[in-house]
Design a protein around this motif. Structure first.
Motif, PDB file in Angstrom:
ATOM      1  N   LEU A 124      60.800  59.158  47.712  1.00 49.73           N
ATOM      2  CA  LEU A 124      61.485  58.018  47.104  1.00 49.73           C
ATOM      3  C   LEU A 124      60.502  56.949  46.638  1.00 49.73           C
ATOM      4  CD1 LEU A 124      64.572  57.641  49.469  1.00 49.73           C
ATOM      5  CD2 LEU A 124      64.535  58.513  47.117  1.00 49.73           C
ATOM      6  N   LYS A 125      59.384  56.813  47.360  1.00 50.45           N
ATOM      7  CA  LYS A 125      58.368  55.843  46.951  1.00 50.45           C
ATOM      8  C   LYS A 125      57.808  56.209  45.580  1.00 50.45           C
ATOM      9  CE  LYS A 125      53.980  53.743  48.379  1.00 50.45           C
ATOM     10  NZ  LYS A 125      52.904  53.724  49.412  1.00 50.45           N
ATOM     11  N   SER A 126      57.645  57.521  45.342  1.00 44.94           N
ATOM     12  CA  SER A 126      57.128  57.978  44.050  1.00 44.94           C
ATOM     13  C   SER A 126      58.202  57.998  42.977  1.00 44.94           C
ATOM     14  CB  SER A 126      56.526  59.383  44.189  1.00 44.94           C
ATOM     15  OG  SER A 126      55.425  59.389  45.066  1.00 44.94           O
ATOM     16  N   SER A 127      59.439  58.266  43.406  1.00 45.98           N
ATOM     17  CA  SER A 127      60.493  58.515  42.414  1.00 45.98           C
ATOM     18  C   SER A 127      61.322  57.292  42.054  1.00 45.98           C
ATOM     19  CB  SER A 127      61.434  59.615  42.926  1.00 45.98           C
ATOM     20  OG  SER A 127      62.217  59.158  44.005  1.00 45.98           O
ATOM     21  N   TRP A 128      61.236  56.208  42.852  1.00 46.66           N
ATOM     22  CA  TRP A 128      62.158  55.101  42.590  1.00 46.66           C
ATOM     23  C   TRP A 128      62.031  54.516  41.184  1.00 46.66           C
ATOM     24  CZ3 TRP A 128      61.030  50.207  41.115  1.00 46.66           C
ATOM     25  CH2 TRP A 128      59.752  49.712  41.379  1.00 46.66           C
ATOM     26  N   PRO A 129      60.809  54.449  40.607  1.00 47.44           N
ATOM     27  CA  PRO A 129      60.790  53.978  39.209  1.00 47.44           C
ATOM     28  C   PRO A 129      61.512  54.959  38.279  1.00 47.44           C
ATOM     29  CG  PRO A 129      58.599  53.836  40.200  1.00 47.44           C
ATOM     30  CD  PRO A 129      59.437  54.668  41.111  1.00 47.44           C
ATOM     31  N   LEU A 130      61.436  56.251  38.621  1.00 47.16           N
ATOM     32  CA  LEU A 130      62.086  57.257  37.790  1.00 47.16           C
ATOM     33  C   LEU A 130      63.598  57.227  37.945  1.00 47.16           C
ATOM     34  CD1 LEU A 130      59.658  60.281  38.300  1.00 47.16           C
ATOM     35  CD2 LEU A 130      59.761  58.672  36.397  1.00 47.16           C
ATOM     36  N   ILE A 131      64.084  56.679  39.061  1.00 50.91           N
ATOM     37  CA  ILE A 131      65.531  56.532  39.213  1.00 50.91           C
ATOM     38  C   ILE A 131      66.074  55.622  38.127  1.00 50.91           C
ATOM     39  CG2 ILE A 131      67.380  55.681  40.711  1.00 50.91           C
ATOM     40  CD1 ILE A 131      65.660  56.422  43.110  1.00 50.91           C
ATOM     41  N   PHE A 132      65.392  54.499  37.933  1.00 49.52           N
ATOM     42  CA  PHE A 132      65.813  53.565  36.895  1.00 49.52           C
ATOM     43  C   PHE A 132      65.602  54.165  35.509  1.00 49.52           C
ATOM     44  CE2 PHE A 132      64.751  50.907  40.571  1.00 49.52           C
ATOM     45  CZ  PHE A 132      65.929  50.193  40.695  1.00 49.52           C
ATOM     46  N   ALA A 133      64.507  54.921  35.356  1.00 54.54           N
ATOM     47  CA  ALA A 133      64.276  55.585  34.078  1.00 54.54           C
ATOM     48  C   ALA A 133      65.364  56.614  33.801  1.00 54.54           C
ATOM     49  CB  ALA A 133      62.902  56.256  34.078  1.00 54.54           C
ATOM     50  N   SER A 134      65.751  57.360  34.852  1.00 57.52           N
ATOM     51  CA  SER A 134      66.802  58.365  34.693  1.00 57.52           C
ATOM     52  C   SER A 134      68.136  57.706  34.372  1.00 57.52           C
ATOM     53  CB  SER A 134      66.931  59.204  35.968  1.00 57.52           C
ATOM     54  OG  SER A 134      65.760  59.927  36.220  1.00 57.52           O
ATOM     55  N   MET A 135      68.397  56.584  35.023  1.00 51.51           N
ATOM     56  CA  MET A 135      69.626  55.853  34.726  1.00 51.51           C
ATOM     57  C   MET A 135      69.633  55.404  33.268  1.00 51.51           C
ATOM     58  SD  MET A 135      70.087  53.514  38.162  1.00 51.51           S
ATOM     59  CE  MET A 135      71.452  52.616  37.449  1.00 51.51           C
ATOM     60  N   ALA A 136      68.508  54.888  32.823  1.00 53.09           N
ATOM     61  CA  ALA A 136      68.428  54.431  31.441  1.00 53.09           C
ATOM     62  C   ALA A 136      68.600  55.596  30.470  1.00 53.09           C
ATOM     63  CB  ALA A 136      67.088  53.736  31.203  1.00 53.09           C
ATOM     64  N   VAL A 137      67.975  56.744  30.803  1.00 56.52           N
ATOM     65  CA  VAL A 137      68.076  57.919  29.931  1.00 56.52           C
ATOM     66  C   VAL A 137      69.521  58.397  29.841  1.00 56.52           C
ATOM     67  CG1 VAL A 137      67.511  60.369  29.735  1.00 56.52           C
ATOM     68  CG2 VAL A 137      65.714  58.706  30.220  1.00 56.52           C
ATOM     69  N   THR A 138      70.175  58.553  30.993  1.00 55.04           N
ATOM     70  CA  THR A 138      71.549  59.051  30.980  1.00 55.04           C
ATOM     71  C   THR A 138      72.495  58.066  30.305  1.00 55.04           C
ATOM     72  OG1 THR A 138      71.862  58.166  33.231  1.00 55.04           O
ATOM     73  CG2 THR A 138      71.280  60.486  33.034  1.00 55.04           C
ATOM     74  N   ILE A 139      72.243  56.777  30.496  1.00 53.43           N
ATOM     75  CA  ILE A 139      73.107  55.778  29.861  1.00 53.43           C
ATOM     76  C   ILE A 139      72.942  55.822  28.352  1.00 53.43           C
ATOM     77  CG2 ILE A 139      73.528  53.319  29.557  1.00 53.43           C
ATOM     78  CD1 ILE A 139      72.908  52.959  32.538  1.00 53.43           C
ATOM     79  N   TYR A 140      71.679  55.823  27.870  1.00 47.69           N
ATOM     80  CA  TYR A 140      71.545  55.764  26.423  1.00 47.69           C
ATOM     81  C   TYR A 140      71.801  57.117  25.752  1.00 47.69           C
ATOM     82  CZ  TYR A 140      66.665  57.425  25.470  1.00 47.69           C
ATOM     83  OH  TYR A 140      65.518  58.154  25.304  1.00 47.69           O
ATOM     84  N   MET A 141      71.955  58.175  26.555  1.00 43.14           N
ATOM     85  CA  MET A 141      72.386  59.458  25.987  1.00 43.14           C
ATOM     86  C   MET A 141      73.910  59.606  26.012  1.00 43.14           C
ATOM     87  SD  MET A 141      69.569  62.319  27.129  1.00 43.14           S
ATOM     88  CE  MET A 141      70.287  63.505  25.985  1.00 43.14           C
ATOM     89  N   LYS A 142      74.579  58.823  26.863  1.00 40.74           N
ATOM     90  CA  LYS A 142      76.031  58.968  27.013  1.00 40.74           C
ATOM     91  C   LYS A 142      76.824  57.745  26.549  1.00 40.74           C
ATOM     92  CE  LYS A 142      75.576  62.956  29.151  1.00 40.74           C
ATOM     93  NZ  LYS A 142      76.030  64.232  28.555  1.00 40.74           N
ATOM     94  N   ILE A 143      76.155  56.599  26.473  1.00 41.69           N
ATOM     95  CA  ILE A 143      76.882  55.360  26.232  1.00 41.69           C
ATOM     96  C   ILE A 143      77.538  55.330  24.860  1.00 41.69           C
ATOM     97  CG2 ILE A 143      74.957  54.061  25.223  1.00 41.69           C
ATOM     98  CD1 ILE A 143      77.549  52.768  27.787  1.00 41.69           C
ATOM     99  N   ASP A 144      77.001  56.077  23.906  1.00 45.64           N
ATOM    100  CA  ASP A 144      77.583  56.048  22.568  1.00 45.64           C
ATOM    101  C   ASP A 144      79.033  56.531  22.574  1.00 45.64           C
ATOM    102  OD1 ASP A 144      76.786  58.605  23.211  1.00 45.64           O
ATOM    103  OD2 ASP A 144      75.567  58.912  21.407  1.00 45.64           O
ATOM    104  N   GLN A 145      79.297  57.639  23.276  1.00 45.82           N
ATOM    105  CA  GLN A 145      80.661  58.163  23.312  1.00 45.82           C
ATOM    106  C   GLN A 145      81.598  57.228  24.072  1.00 45.82           C
ATOM    107  OE1 GLN A 145      81.106  62.426  24.002  1.00 45.82           O
ATOM    108  NE2 GLN A 145      78.937  62.731  23.585  1.00 45.82           N
ATOM    109  N   ILE A 146      81.091  56.573  25.094  1.00 41.62           N
ATOM    110  CA  ILE A 146      81.917  55.644  25.850  1.00 41.62           C
ATOM    111  C   ILE A 146      82.246  54.413  25.009  1.00 41.62           C
ATOM    112  CG2 ILE A 146      81.951  54.130  27.877  1.00 41.62           C
ATOM    113  CD1 ILE A 146      80.217  56.280  29.266  1.00 41.62           C
ATOM    114  N   MET A 147      81.252  53.909  24.280  1.00 37.94           N
ATOM    115  CA  MET A 147      81.487  52.746  23.432  1.00 37.94           C
ATOM    116  C   MET A 147      82.414  53.097  22.260  1.00 37.94           C
ATOM    117  SD  MET A 147      77.732  50.872  23.463  1.00 37.94           S
ATOM    118  CE  MET A 147      78.319  49.397  22.606  1.00 37.94           C
ATOM    119  N   ILE A 148      82.294  54.301  21.724  1.00 34.07           N
ATOM    120  CA  ILE A 148      83.210  54.725  20.662  1.00 34.07           C
ATOM    121  C   ILE A 148      84.635  54.764  21.183  1.00 34.07           C
ATOM    122  CG2 ILE A 148      83.895  56.697  19.223  1.00 34.07           C
ATOM    123  CD1 ILE A 148      80.894  57.351  18.950  1.00 34.07           C
ATOM    124  N   ARG A 149      84.806  55.265  22.414  1.00 30.30           N
ATOM    125  CA  ARG A 149      86.155  55.317  23.011  1.00 30.30           C
ATOM    126  C   ARG A 149      86.725  53.921  23.193  1.00 30.30           C
ATOM    127  NH1 ARG A 149      90.446  54.831  24.159  1.00 30.30           N
ATOM    128  NH2 ARG A 149      91.799  55.907  25.675  1.00 30.30           N
TER     129      ARG A 149
END
Length: 442
Positions: A223-248
């Motif tokens: 987790l010490k190594s991955s915690w920055p990637l958690i936020f990066a992963s959140m950002a990636v999944t959000i900006y890959m999925k948020i378009d369909q949610i905003m369109i809805r």
């Protein structure tokens, strides 16, 4: 290009592994595309839009399950293969706990959505399947061993069973809720198949059963190594999925269906960089410690290959988008064609960014990766808001293309430690006419 890469010592093993991954992905592309088109035609733009919206909303919470662990775990498994049982047991436990957190968050947030009751139930049902994500650590194990044939077999079993069930649902004229439920079954079948393959391989080579253990010290280290990637992963999944949610939220479910059909056509190719990079990058990581020039050259060849393949995909699809939509989806999805012509070019930066994500980890730049991706998320949300209001679903496609270009290319120029990669990507885009001699060492 490929002949030079293949001639490098030790790469043949990784290319053989890549052939397994590509073979499975091509099979999945053909079968999944056929089944998806069949389902989309049956459900129509509105029903398909509701299903896509539910899947996209659940995808926003995937980062709480993966916890930024995939590439960190592969790196640790490559470095310390003798600790694989402890690493796998600990990572699996963390991901299981993360899935429970994600499900709880989904249960809470669905109460604040303006969507229908059916869509909220679909979100909860699809979200329940997140608990099976913890079995994916086995995939990461075989990646580290360059033995993806076992994962391919497991995924092929899941693909066959899932496809048969989905087609049966269409033939039986099942309700929309059943197409959400099948995603849970998909996760269960894949998890069981991966566990079987892992145990089979272990029994054949070591003659023992799996002995996964959870270690709190290893969990803290991961987790010490991955915690920055958690936020990066959140950002990636959000900006890959948020378009369909905003369109809805800004338009309607039918618009989501049109957009989702286009996105499925353009994103179906994203398996290519994942298969190639996940197979070749262990070799690149090893060369980093042995020979700096070899490390740099392998990175450049891989970037060149990604750009070449992405353009090879994007060009024909751009010219034949209307014919593709007409043949696959029919007249009801006519609006999807214009979206495809724009959205498909995001593939260029997605292909490149897949290499970048591995490189950031190899160089220990996880925090900069998180910053870069968060900046991309902000740009994506703002552009979606502005452009959807002005241009509808075509505006969402432009927002995706621009934000991914910034994340996969332009933002690397901002930071001194990532600027060498900016020049390497620029060299790939310019076919080698623009070159620099970057120093990739920390």
């Amino acid at each position: 290009m490929l002949s030079k890469l293949a001639s490098q010592k030790g790469v043949q093993k990784y290319l053989a592994n890549t052939s397994w991954l590509l073979g499975e992905r091509v099979l999945r592309l053909v079968v999944h595309l056929f089944v998806m088109v069949y389902v989309a035609r049956y459900l129509g733009p509105e029903g398909f839009g509701k299903l896509s919206y539910a899947e996209s909303f659940v995808g926003l919470f995937l980062a709480f399950v993966t916890l930024g662990l995939p590439r960190i775990l592969v790196r640790e498994l490559v470095k310390t293969p003798d600790r694989s049982e402890e690493l796998l047991g600990t990572a699996s436990g963390l991901m299981f706990l993360g899935s429970l957190l994600a499900i709880c968050l989904l249960a809470v947030t669905t109460h604040f959505l303006s969507s229908s009751e059916l869509e909220r139930w679909m979100i909860l049902i699809i979200g329940a399947g997140l608990v099976f994500q913890s079995a994916n650590v086995i995939d990461f194990y075989f990646q580290s061993r360059v033995q993806s044939s076992y994962v391919v077999q497991a995924k092929t079993v899941q693909l066959a069973i899932s496809s048969i069930i989905k087609l049966t649902l269409v033939w039986g004229q099942a309700g929309l809720i059943w197409f959400a439920a099948i995603s849970v079954f998909d996760g269960l079948i894949l998890g069981l198949s991966l566990l079987y393959m892992y145990q089979h391989k272990r029994s054949a080579t070591l003659g023992t059963h799996m002995k996964w253990t959870f270690r709190s010290t290893i969990a803290a280290s991961l987790l010490k190594s991955s915690w920055p990637l958690i936020f990066a992963s959140m950002a990636v999944t959000i900006y890959m999925k948020i378009d369909q949610i905003m369109i809805r939220e800004m338009l309607d479910a039918a618009a989501v269906g049109q957009y989702a059909a286009a996105v499925r056509v353009s994103e179906v190719w994203y398996f290519i960089p994942v298969a190639i990079t996940s197979s070749l990058f262990p070799s690149i990581i090893q060369s980093r410690e042995q020979n700096h020039d070899l490390y740099k050259n392998r990175l450049q060849w891989l970037l060149n290959l990604m750009v070449f393949l992405a353009i090879a995909v994007a060009l024909p699809i751009t010219f034949f988008s209307e014919a593709i939509v007409a043949v696959l989806f029919g007249a009801d999805y006519s609006q999807a064609a214009s979206v495809i012509t724009v959205h498909i070019w995001a593939a260029v930066f997605v292909f490149v960014n897949n290499v970048l994500q591995h490189w950031y980890i190899a160089e220990g730049l996880e925090r900069l990766s998180a910053i870069r991706t968060t900046m991309g998320l902000f740009v994506n949300v703002v552009l979606n808001y502005l452009l959807i209001m002005q241009y509808g679903i075509l505006g969402a496609a432009w927002a995706t293309l621009i934000s991914r270009a910034m994340v996969g290319f332009l933002f690397n120029f901002i930071f001194t430690r990532t600027r060498p990669m900016f020049w390497m990507i620029l060299s790939a885009f310019s076919l080698g006419y623009i070159t620099r001699k970057p120093c990739l060492k920390n």
